[in-house]
Motif scaffolding. Structure first.
Motif, PDB file in Angstrom:
ATOM      1  N   ASN A  33       0.854  -1.174   0.000  1.00 21.83           N
ATOM      2  CA  ASN A  33       0.000   0.000   0.000  1.00 21.83           C
ATOM      3  C   ASN A  33       0.893   1.227   0.000  1.00 21.83           C
ATOM      4  N   GLY A  35      -0.231   4.327  -0.053  1.00 24.89           N
ATOM      5  CA  GLY A  35      -1.050   5.464   0.355  1.00 24.89           C
ATOM      6  C   GLY A  35      -0.520   6.077   1.642  1.00 24.89           C
ATOM      7  N   CYS A  36       0.666   6.681   1.564  1.00 30.32           N
ATOM      8  CA  CYS A  36       1.306   7.269   2.740  1.00 30.32           C
ATOM      9  C   CYS A  36       2.258   8.369   2.268  1.00 30.32           C
ATOM     10  N   PRO A  37       2.817   9.130   3.201  1.00 25.10           N
ATOM     11  CA  PRO A  37       3.778  10.158   2.797  1.00 25.10           C
ATOM     12  C   PRO A  37       5.002   9.546   2.101  1.00 25.10           C
ATOM     13  N   LYS A  40       7.776   8.006   4.231  1.00 25.24           N
ATOM     14  CA  LYS A  40       7.447   6.691   4.786  1.00 25.24           C
ATOM     15  C   LYS A  40       7.548   5.609   3.713  1.00 25.24           C
ATOM     16  N   LEU A  41       7.135   5.927   2.507  1.00 30.81           N
ATOM     17  CA  LEU A  41       7.241   4.983   1.397  1.00 30.81           C
ATOM     18  C   LEU A  41       8.706   4.660   1.106  1.00 30.81           C
TER      19      LEU A  41
END
Length: 56
Positions: A33, A35-37, A40-41
Motif C-alpha cells: 500500500n 497510500g502514505c507520505p 514513509k514509502l
C-alpha cells in the motif's frame, strides 16, 4: 511469499499482503500500500530491499 512476509513483519516492521491472498494467480507476488507520505514509502522500500537480502 510466506518467508518474505515473516521477515518483513518480524525484522523490518513492514507489512505486505502476500499475493496468494488474491488467488492462485497471485502466487509469487506481493502487494504494497503506497497510500502514505513519500518519506514513509521510501523507508518502506529500503526495508523491503533489506528483507529480500535477508532471505539470501
Amino acid at each position: 511469499d510466506r518467508k518474505l512476509q515473516k521477515v518483513l513483519i518480524e525484522q523490518q516492521k513492514v507489512a505486505i499482503m502476500p499475493g496468494y491472498t488474491y488467488g492462485e494467480e497471485g502466487n509469487g507476488f506481493i502487494r504494497l500500500n503506497a497510500g502514505c507520505p513519500r518519506s514513509k514509502l521510501e523507508q518502506g522500500v529500503e526495508r523491503l530491499i533489506a528483507g529480500i537480502h535477508a532471505l539470501r
